[in-house]
Scaffold this motif. Structure first.
Motif, PDB file in Angstrom:
ATOM      1  N   ALA A 155       3.326   3.437  32.701  1.00  0.00           N
ATOM      2  CA  ALA A 155       2.991   3.376  31.277  1.00  0.00           C
ATOM      3  C   ALA A 155       3.288   4.652  30.504  1.00  0.00           C
ATOM      4  N   ALA A 156       3.587   5.734  31.181  1.00  0.00           N
ATOM      5  CA  ALA A 156       3.663   7.028  30.496  1.00  0.00           C
ATOM      6  C   ALA A 156       4.959   7.257  29.741  1.00  0.00           C
ATOM      7  N   SER A 157       5.989   6.497  30.065  1.00  0.00           N
ATOM      8  CA  SER A 157       7.287   6.763  29.434  1.00  0.00           C
ATOM      9  C   SER A 157       8.118   5.489  29.377  1.00  0.00           C
ATOM     10  N   GLY A 158       9.229   5.559  28.649  1.00  0.00           N
ATOM     11  CA  GLY A 158      10.221   4.498  28.633  1.00  0.00           C
ATOM     12  C   GLY A 158       9.683   3.141  28.210  1.00  0.00           C
ATOM     13  N   ILE A 159      10.092   2.118  28.945  1.00  0.00           N
ATOM     14  CA  ILE A 159       9.698   0.747  28.638  1.00  0.00           C
ATOM     15  C   ILE A 159       8.180   0.593  28.723  1.00  0.00           C
TER      16      ILE A 159
ATOM     17  N   ASP B 126       2.292  10.218  36.462  1.00  0.00           N
ATOM     18  CA  ASP B 126       2.512  11.416  35.661  1.00  0.00           C
ATOM     19  C   ASP B 126       1.288  11.643  34.776  1.00  0.00           C
ATOM     20  N   ALA B 127       0.351  12.440  35.276  1.00  0.00           N
ATOM     21  CA  ALA B 127      -0.914  12.635  34.572  1.00  0.00           C
ATOM     22  C   ALA B 127      -0.720  13.280  33.208  1.00  0.00           C
ATOM     23  N   ASP B 128       0.196  14.230  33.109  1.00  0.00           N
ATOM     24  CA  ASP B 128       0.385  14.937  31.842  1.00  0.00           C
ATOM     25  C   ASP B 128       0.893  14.013  30.748  1.00  0.00           C
ATOM     26  N   ARG B 129       1.884  13.217  31.054  1.00  0.00           N
ATOM     27  CA  ARG B 129       2.425  12.311  30.038  1.00  0.00           C
ATOM     28  C   ARG B 129       1.453  11.181  29.742  1.00  0.00           C
ATOM     29  N   LEU B 130       0.742  10.729  30.755  1.00  0.00           N
ATOM     30  CA  LEU B 130      -0.241   9.675  30.541  1.00  0.00           C
ATOM     31  C   LEU B 130      -1.324  10.142  29.580  1.00  0.00           C
ATOM     32  N   ALA B 131      -1.664  11.414  29.647  1.00  0.00           N
ATOM     33  CA  ALA B 131      -2.724  11.963  28.797  1.00  0.00           C
ATOM     34  C   ALA B 131      -2.337  11.975  27.323  1.00  0.00           C
ATOM     35  N   THR B 132      -1.064  11.823  27.015  1.00  0.00           N
ATOM     36  CA  THR B 132      -0.624  11.817  25.611  1.00  0.00           C
ATOM     37  C   THR B 132      -0.749  10.442  24.967  1.00  0.00           C
ATOM     38  N   LEU B 133      -1.062   9.422  25.745  1.00  0.00           N
ATOM     39  CA  LEU B 133      -1.272   8.085  25.184  1.00  0.00           C
ATOM     40  C   LEU B 133      -2.670   7.995  24.583  1.00  0.00           C
ATOM     41  N   GLU B 134      -2.766   7.394  23.418  1.00  0.00           N
ATOM     42  CA  GLU B 134      -4.047   7.220  22.746  1.00  0.00           C
ATOM     43  C   GLU B 134      -4.453   5.750  22.758  1.00  0.00           C
TER      44      GLU B 134
ATOM     45  N   PRO C 221      -6.804   5.404  30.817  1.00  0.00           N
ATOM     46  CA  PRO C 221      -5.761   5.908  31.710  1.00  0.00           C
ATOM     47  C   PRO C 221      -6.200   5.877  33.173  1.00  0.00           C
ATOM     48  N   VAL C 222      -5.252   5.569  34.036  1.00  0.00           N
ATOM     49  CA  VAL C 222      -5.469   5.638  35.475  1.00  0.00           C
ATOM     50  C   VAL C 222      -4.278   6.364  36.088  1.00  0.00           C
ATOM     51  N   VAL C 223      -4.520   7.507  36.682  1.00  0.00           N
ATOM     52  CA  VAL C 223      -3.458   8.250  37.355  1.00  0.00           C
ATOM     53  C   VAL C 223      -3.371   7.751  38.790  1.00  0.00           C
TER      54      VAL C 223
ATOM     55  N   ASN D 213       5.536  -2.705  35.855  1.00  0.00           N
ATOM     56  CA  ASN D 213       6.719  -2.037  35.305  1.00  0.00           C
ATOM     57  C   ASN D 213       7.121  -0.767  36.047  1.00  0.00           C
ATOM     58  N   ALA D 214       6.228  -0.171  36.826  1.00  0.00           N
ATOM     59  CA  ALA D 214       6.528   1.121  37.451  1.00  0.00           C
ATOM     60  C   ALA D 214       7.787   1.045  38.309  1.00  0.00           C
ATOM     61  N   GLY D 215       8.625   2.070  38.196  1.00  0.00           N
ATOM     62  CA  GLY D 215       9.834   2.091  39.003  1.00  0.00           C
ATOM     63  C   GLY D 215      10.552   3.421  38.914  1.00  0.00           C
ATOM     64  N   VAL D 216      11.381   3.674  39.895  1.00  0.00           N
ATOM     65  CA  VAL D 216      12.261   4.841  39.891  1.00  0.00           C
ATOM     66  C   VAL D 216      13.693   4.324  39.951  1.00  0.00           C
ATOM     67  N   ILE D 217      14.616   5.082  39.319  1.00  0.00           N
ATOM     68  CA  ILE D 217      15.972   4.570  39.120  1.00  0.00           C
ATOM     69  C   ILE D 217      17.012   5.620  39.517  1.00  0.00           C
ATOM     70  N   PRO D 218      17.286   5.797  40.793  1.00  0.00           N
ATOM     71  CA  PRO D 218      18.372   6.697  41.171  1.00  0.00           C
ATOM     72  C   PRO D 218      19.737   6.008  40.997  1.00  0.00           C
ATOM     73  N   LEU D 219      20.740   6.780  40.637  1.00  0.00           N
ATOM     74  CA  LEU D 219      22.108   6.257  40.530  1.00  0.00           C
ATOM     75  C   LEU D 219      22.888   6.766  41.731  1.00  0.00           C
ATOM     76  N   LEU D 220      23.001   5.924  42.765  1.00  0.00           N
ATOM     77  CA  LEU D 220      23.607   6.350  44.023  1.00  0.00           C
ATOM     78  C   LEU D 220      24.437   5.226  44.629  1.00  0.00           C
ATOM     79  N   SER D 221      25.629   5.584  45.089  1.00  0.00           N
ATOM     80  CA  SER D 221      26.376   4.650  45.929  1.00  0.00           C
ATOM     81  C   SER D 221      25.800   4.709  47.337  1.00  0.00           C
ATOM     82  N   ILE D 222      26.195   3.790  48.192  1.00  0.00           N
ATOM     83  CA  ILE D 222      25.630   3.773  49.536  1.00  0.00           C
ATOM     84  C   ILE D 222      26.095   4.968  50.360  1.00  0.00           C
ATOM     85  N   THR D 223      27.262   5.540  50.015  1.00  0.00           N
ATOM     86  CA  THR D 223      27.719   6.721  50.738  1.00  0.00           C
ATOM     87  C   THR D 223      27.009   7.983  50.254  1.00  0.00           C
ATOM     88  N   GLU D 224      26.513   7.967  49.030  1.00  0.00           N
ATOM     89  CA  GLU D 224      25.771   9.112  48.505  1.00  0.00           C
ATOM     90  C   GLU D 224      24.303   9.077  48.923  1.00  0.00           C
TER      91      GLU D 224
END
Length: 254
Positions: free
Chosen positions: A23-27, A48-56, A60-62, A91-102
Motif C-alpha cells: 500500500a505504500a507506493s505505486g498501484i 516499508d514503514a517510512d513510506r507507509l507512515a506518510t499515508l493518512e 497501517p500495518v508494517v 497487491n504486494a509484489g517485487v518486480i525485477p527485470l531479469l532474463s534467465i541467464t541474468e
C-alpha cells in the motif's frame, strides 16, 4: 452477516472494510487513496514503514506478506478494528527485470515468496475472515506478464502466472460462499519501479521497446489501475468472479 457486495451504499465502498497490501507506493498507494474517497475503512499494509507512515486516514500495518504471521496480522487487524473484512486487494509484489541467464535462484525465490506465497497467504486469511462475515471480494494484482510472455521476465512473469491461476481457482472454490475473486492485469505502469528502470543498465532500451508494444503508445498511471480495482471490489461487479481484467493500453489485444 449478509454479503456486503449486495448492499446499496452512498459511496461505492461506503463502510466497507478493506485490506490493501503493497500500500505504500505505486498501484497500492493509488488504490488506498481511491478507496478512501469512496468511503472505505482501509488497513494499509507494507514492509516499508517510512513510506507507509506518510499515508493518512488508514490503519497501517508494517509487515511482509511472505511471512505467515505478518500476513495473518494484516487480516486480523481489520477484523479486530472493524469487526469484519469485506475486501482484500492482494497487491504486494517485487518486480525485477531479469532474463534467465541474468537471474539467480535466489532472485526466483524472492519473487515467488512475495508475489506468490504472499498472495496465497493473504488470500487464505482473508477468505477465512470472509467466511465468518458472509462473503466479500478479493482483487489480486496480476500482470500482462501473468497472461502472456515477455522478455526479461523470467522470475517476475512466472510469479504473476501464480496470481492469475490462484485467482481462477479461488473464484471457483468460494463462489457459493459469496466470495468473489478477480484480478487486474496491468501493463507497464508509471510507478517508482519504472522510474528506477530508466537508470538501470539496459532499462531505457527495454522500456522503449515495451511502450511500443502498447497500442495506446504510453504507459498507464497507477490511478487508472486503481479505478479498475475499485470496480472489481465494488457491488458494480457483483456478478463477476474469476475474471482477469487487463489494464494495459491494448497490450494483450495483439
Amino acid at each position: 452477516m449478509a454479503n456486503h457486495d449486495a448492499e446499496t451504499t452512498h459511496g461505492r465502498l461506503s463502510d466497507r472494510v478493506c485490506v490493501i497490501t503493497g500500500a505504500a507506493s505505486g498501484i497500492g498507494r493509488a488504490t488506498v487513496e481511491r478507496f478512501l474517497r469512496e468511503g472505505a475503512h482501509v488497513v494499509a499494509a507494507d514492509r516499508d514503514a517510512d513510506r507507509l507512515a506518510t499515508l493518512e486516514g488508514v490503519v497501517p500495518v508494517v509487515g511482509d506478506v511472505s511471512r505467515d504471521d505478518d500476513a495473518k496480522r494484516m487480516i486480523a487487524t481489520a477484523v479486530d478494528r472493524f469487526g469484519r473484512l469485506d475486501v482484500l486487494v492482494a497487491n504486494a509484489g517485487v518486480i525485477p527485470l531479469l532474463s534467465i541467464t541474468e537471474a539467480e535462484a535466489s532472485d526466483f525465490d524472492e519473487v515467488m515468496a512475495v508475489d506468490g506465497r504472499g498472495m496465497f497467504l493473504t488470500c487464505k486469511y482473508a477468505i477465512e475472515a470472509m467466511l465468518v462475515s458472509g462473503g466479500g471480494a478479493i482483487v489480486c494484482t496480476s500482470s500482462i506478464s501473468g497472461v502472456a510472455g515477455q522478455a526479461r521476465q523470467a522470475v517476475y512473469g512466472p510469479a504473476k502466472f501464480v496470481a492469475t491461476g490462484l485467482t481462477k481457482h479461488l473464484a471457483v472454490e468460494w463462489a457459493q460462499h459469496g466470495i468473489r475473486v478477480n484480478a487486474v492485469a496491468p501493463g507497464t505502469i508509471e510507478t517508482e519501479r519504472v522510474a528506477a528502470a530508466r537508470h538501470e543498465p539496459g532499462g531505457p532500451e527495454y522500456l522503449a521497446e515495451v511502450v511500443r508494444a502498447h497500442p495506446m503508445a504510453r504507459f498507464g498511471e497507477p490511478s487508472e489501475v486503481a479505478s479498475a480495482i475499485l470496480f472489481l471490489a465494488s457491488p458494480d461487479a457483483s456478478f463477476i468472479t474469476g475474471a482477469i481484467l487487463p489494464v494495459d493500453g491494448g497490450y494483450l489485444a495483439h
